[in-house]
Enzyme design. Structure first.
Site, PDB file in Angstrom:
ATOM      1  N   HIS A  46       0.914  -1.314  -0.082  1.00 37.06           N
ATOM      2  CA  HIS A  46       0.343  -0.025   0.134  1.00 37.06           C
ATOM      3  C   HIS A  46       0.522   1.334  -0.038  1.00 37.06           C
ATOM      4  O   HIS A  46       0.405   2.454   0.919  1.00 37.06           O
ATOM      5  CB  HIS A  46      -0.956  -0.062   0.902  1.00 37.06           C
ATOM      6  CG  HIS A  46      -0.633  -0.098   2.354  1.00 37.06           C
ATOM      7  ND1 HIS A  46       0.038   0.157   3.169  1.00 37.06           N
ATOM      8  CD2 HIS A  46      -1.150  -1.723   2.480  1.00 37.06           C
ATOM      9  CE1 HIS A  46       0.745   0.064   3.877  1.00 37.06           C
ATOM     10  NE2 HIS A  46      -0.542  -1.413   4.180  1.00 37.06           N
ATOM     11  N   HIS A 100      -3.554 -10.346  14.926  1.00 37.47           N
ATOM     12  CA  HIS A 100      -4.217  -8.663  14.057  1.00 37.47           C
ATOM     13  C   HIS A 100      -5.050  -9.003  12.689  1.00 37.47           C
ATOM     14  O   HIS A 100      -4.366  -9.429  12.374  1.00 37.47           O
ATOM     15  CB  HIS A 100      -2.728  -7.857  13.669  1.00 37.47           C
ATOM     16  CG  HIS A 100      -2.991  -6.876  13.174  1.00 37.47           C
ATOM     17  ND1 HIS A 100      -3.969  -5.386  12.645  1.00 37.47           N
ATOM     18  CD2 HIS A 100      -2.114  -5.923  11.868  1.00 37.47           C
ATOM     19  CE1 HIS A 100      -3.269  -5.113  11.898  1.00 37.47           C
ATOM     20  NE2 HIS A 100      -2.484  -5.481  11.671  1.00 37.47           N
ATOM     21  N   GLU A 102      -5.462  -6.896   9.952  1.00 33.47           N
ATOM     22  CA  GLU A 102      -5.245  -6.706   8.395  1.00 33.47           C
ATOM     23  C   GLU A 102      -5.152  -8.183   7.903  1.00 33.47           C
ATOM     24  O   GLU A 102      -4.607  -9.201   7.973  1.00 33.47           O
ATOM     25  CB  GLU A 102      -4.080  -5.906   8.590  1.00 33.47           C
ATOM     26  CG  GLU A 102      -3.590  -5.387   7.441  1.00 33.47           C
ATOM     27  CD  GLU A 102      -2.784  -3.886   7.169  1.00 33.47           C
ATOM     28  OE1 GLU A 102      -2.074  -4.040   8.665  1.00 33.47           O
ATOM     29  OE2 GLU A 102      -2.833  -3.261   6.408  1.00 33.47           O
ATOM     30  N   ASP A 104      -3.306  -8.801   5.568  1.00 33.73           N
ATOM     31  CA  ASP A 104      -1.473  -9.812   4.983  1.00 33.73           C
ATOM     32  C   ASP A 104      -1.915 -10.604   6.743  1.00 33.73           C
ATOM     33  O   ASP A 104      -0.941 -11.703   6.038  1.00 33.73           O
ATOM     34  CB  ASP A 104      -0.308  -8.795   4.811  1.00 33.73           C
ATOM     35  CG  ASP A 104      -0.109  -7.864   5.807  1.00 33.73           C
ATOM     36  OD1 ASP A 104      -1.231  -7.458   6.832  1.00 33.73           O
ATOM     37  OD2 ASP A 104       0.697  -7.767   6.380  1.00 33.73           O
ATOM     38  N   HIS A 167      -0.728  -0.985  15.191  1.00 33.07           N
ATOM     39  CA  HIS A 167      -1.481   0.391  14.679  1.00 33.07           C
ATOM     40  C   HIS A 167      -2.637  -0.079  13.953  1.00 33.07           C
ATOM     41  O   HIS A 167      -2.836   1.393  13.386  1.00 33.07           O
ATOM     42  CB  HIS A 167      -0.198   0.229  13.477  1.00 33.07           C
ATOM     43  CG  HIS A 167      -0.064  -0.729  11.889  1.00 33.07           C
ATOM     44  ND1 HIS A 167      -0.531   0.121  10.766  1.00 33.07           N
ATOM     45  CD2 HIS A 167      -0.259  -2.270  12.152  1.00 33.07           C
ATOM     46  CE1 HIS A 167      -1.038  -1.359   9.723  1.00 33.07           C
ATOM     47  NE2 HIS A 167      -0.800  -2.265  10.567  1.00 33.07           N
ATOM     48  N   ASP A 186       2.053  -6.509  14.432  1.00 34.71           N
ATOM     49  CA  ASP A 186       3.113  -5.869  13.240  1.00 34.71           C
ATOM     50  C   ASP A 186       4.278  -5.407  14.073  1.00 34.71           C
ATOM     51  O   ASP A 186       5.408  -5.375  12.739  1.00 34.71           O
ATOM     52  CB  ASP A 186       2.592  -4.766  12.977  1.00 34.71           C
ATOM     53  CG  ASP A 186       1.498  -5.411  11.750  1.00 34.71           C
ATOM     54  OD1 ASP A 186       2.151  -6.419  10.981  1.00 34.71           O
ATOM     55  OD2 ASP A 186       0.693  -5.003  11.398  1.00 34.71           O
ATOM     56  N   TYR A 214      10.282   0.372   8.332  1.00 37.65           N
ATOM     57  CA  TYR A 214       9.183  -0.121   8.252  1.00 37.65           C
ATOM     58  C   TYR A 214       8.303   0.738   9.148  1.00 37.65           C
ATOM     59  O   TYR A 214       7.466   1.191   9.787  1.00 37.65           O
ATOM     60  CB  TYR A 214       9.453  -1.748   8.865  1.00 37.65           C
ATOM     61  CG  TYR A 214       8.086  -2.067   9.491  1.00 37.65           C
ATOM     62  CD1 TYR A 214       8.119  -3.404   8.591  1.00 37.65           C
ATOM     63  CD2 TYR A 214       7.811  -2.386  10.908  1.00 37.65           C
ATOM     64  CE1 TYR A 214       6.798  -4.508   8.804  1.00 37.65           C
ATOM     65  CE2 TYR A 214       6.450  -3.022  11.347  1.00 37.65           C
ATOM     66  CZ  TYR A 214       6.243  -3.805  10.386  1.00 37.65           C
ATOM     67  OH  TYR A 214       4.759  -5.268  10.408  1.00 37.65           O
ATOM     68  N   HIS A 247       6.281 -10.412  10.928  1.00 41.85           N
ATOM     69  CA  HIS A 247       6.985 -10.380   9.855  1.00 41.85           C
ATOM     70  C   HIS A 247       8.337  -9.715   9.833  1.00 41.85           C
ATOM     71  O   HIS A 247       8.918  -9.491  10.740  1.00 41.85           O
ATOM     72  CB  HIS A 247       6.279  -8.412   8.782  1.00 41.85           C
ATOM     73  CG  HIS A 247       5.014  -8.532   7.788  1.00 41.85           C
ATOM     74  ND1 HIS A 247       4.730  -8.830   6.994  1.00 41.85           N
ATOM     75  CD2 HIS A 247       4.072  -7.711   8.738  1.00 41.85           C
ATOM     76  CE1 HIS A 247       3.971  -8.896   7.208  1.00 41.85           C
ATOM     77  NE2 HIS A 247       3.506  -7.193   8.157  1.00 41.85           N
TER      78      HIS A 247
HETATM   79 FE1  FEO Z   1      -0.956  -4.263  10.131  1.00 43.63          FE
HETATM   80 FE2  FEO Z   1       1.290  -6.998   8.938  1.00 43.63          FE
HETATM   81  O1  FEO Z   1      -0.009  -5.521   8.674  1.00 43.63           O
END
Ligand code: FEO
Length: 428
Positions: A46, A100, A102, A104, A167, A186, A214, A247
């Site tokens: 994004h 989380h 989101e 991903d 976040h 994250d 990041y 990640h």
């Molecule tokens: Fe906030 Fe890696 O997603």
């Protein structure tokens, strides 16, 4: 490595890539495994450039209650399931923890839920709301945990730490008490695809660059919350042997290294260098940028010249994180800024870096609004603006370039005072 199955050519384009890989889990501690996926392909997250790809980390704990912590982005569902199958029949998983929501990390939840049918989907209160709004499944067996709540898995225990707005509203950490592993969602991650899974196995410069990038592009806005969170974790005196984010790599050899970096970044303390960030139409603003940089150097200030036509906004933001002065240059186009500078300022304003000295310059033809607009953006970010701005009509001549050098010197002198802790009034 599996190969295409004769007579099943239709599988090759998608499923061969995702499901027939050699997919070994990696052991973090006894009965605790990394079972995530490595994404070597993605180059854009994004609007954040991910030149080194990324990973979607998921973790499996084998105990009386078998528990999966997080899932992966939808196209990587096959890779996740193969890794799990190398350890246990996925149907034996009892709990899924969603740190989380989101996509991903939760994108493959519908397929995972179908295959696993767990007894509990463990999430925060806001996670519950977000899961409902994403997947519209009222009948999943949600188990909302309160901050500090413990769930016993048999020999191991999970504890949950709410990290709202780090976040997303739903974000939380899961702490594995006996193994002292913090599954940090994250936070403390980086976009870095590697065959290695641990901090001590990768190049440290690359690792810390990607961790900085990041933080700069995802967490700068939430620095006040990061500060509170770190204080809270220190107050709780949690022994942390390993940090396992969603990640990048797992911090096993030195988790203190990334905690110390976050403690520094969240305080917005610059390192004393300057950035001259500019865009140019016919090279006039570029000439000005170089002259401003000469002035900075005259004052002994280290600088980077960043032309927005060749530097991605997310790389520029990485430099912004620890910069102490930002000097913006842009010509005027249609009573405004060039689109690249306008886009960059919108991006930077959204991330809201603070504690910087600022100044602006640019060439113009007849109206010249760009400098005023750049100043406005810096004012909104509460930068200490040290000059009302310098404009040059069309092409700068020698004397005007000397004024640019003087602007650079002025920024340099102000920056030295700023770094020495002197009170400096913003001119705007
Ligand atoms: Fe906030 Fe890696 O997603």
């Amino acid at each position: 490595m599996g190969g295409p199955v004769p007579g099943h050519a239709a599988r090759i384009s998608f499923h061969f890539h995702q499901e027939d890989l050699t997919v070994q889990p990696v052991e973090l501690a006894k009965n605790v495994y990394w079972v995530g996926a490595v994404d070597w392909l993605t180059r854009d997250f994004h609007g954040y450039s991910t030149y080194r790809g990324t990973t979607y980390n998921a973790y499996l704990i084998i105990d009386e209650k078998v528990t999966l912590i997080d899932t992966v982005k939808r196209p990587y569902h096959g890779e996740l399931m193969h890794r799990i199958r190398n350890i246990i029949d996925p149907a034996k998983i009892d709990y899924i923890v969603v740190n989380h929501v989101e996509m991903d990390h939760s994108g493959s939840m519908p397929q995972v839920m179908e295959e696993i049918r767990p007894e509990k989907v463990i999430c925060s209160k806001m996670g519950h709301k977000a899961l409902l709004k994403h997947f519209h499944q009222e009948d999943w067996p949600y188990h909302v945990v309160a901050p500090g709540e413990e769930i016993n898995l048999g020999e191991k225990t999970l504890n949950f730490l709410e990290t709202r707005m780090l976040h997303w509203p739903d974000s939380m950490f899961t702490y594995l008490v006996e193994d002292q592993i913090l599954f940090s969602s994250d936070a403390f991650g980086e976009h870095l695809a590697t065959s290695e899974r641990f901090d001590d196995e990768v190049n440290q410069d690359v690792l810390m660059y990607e961790a900085t990038k990041y933080y700069a592009n995802i967490l700068t806005l939430y620095s006040p919350l990061v500060k509170k969170l770190i204080a809270k974790v220190q107050e709780m005196n949690l022994p942390i042997r390993m940090i396992a984010p969603d990640h990048g790599i797992v911090w096993r050899s030195d988790p203190g290294k990334i905690i110390e970096a976050y403690s520094r970044w969240c305080r917005n303390e610059g390192k004393g260098y300057a950035l001259v960030i500019y865009d140019t139409m016919w090279h006039s603003t570029e000439m000005m940028a170089k002259a401003v940089a000469d002035g900075l150097l005259d004052e002994g200030i280290s600088y980077k010249l960043l032309d927005l036509s060749v530097n991605h906004r997310s790389d520029v933001m990485t430099d912004v994180l620890e910069a102490s002065a930002i000097v913006l240059g842009c010509p005027t186009l249609n009573n405004g800024m060039l689109p690249r500078m306008a886009g960059f300022l919108m991006y930077m304003r959204g991330l809201r870096p603070t504690n910087k000295v600022g100044a602006a310059f640019g060439s113009y033809g007849w109206s010249g609004e760009a400098v005023k607009l750049m100043n406005q953006a810096m004012k909104e970010m509460k930068f200490t603006i040290c000059h009302e701005g310098l404009r040059v009509q069309y092409v700068p001549e020698h004397g005007q370039l000397k004024e640019c050098v003087e602007l650079g010197r002025h920024v340099g002198r102000t920056l030295k005072d700023f770094m020495a802790g002197k009170e400096i009034e913003s001119v705007l």
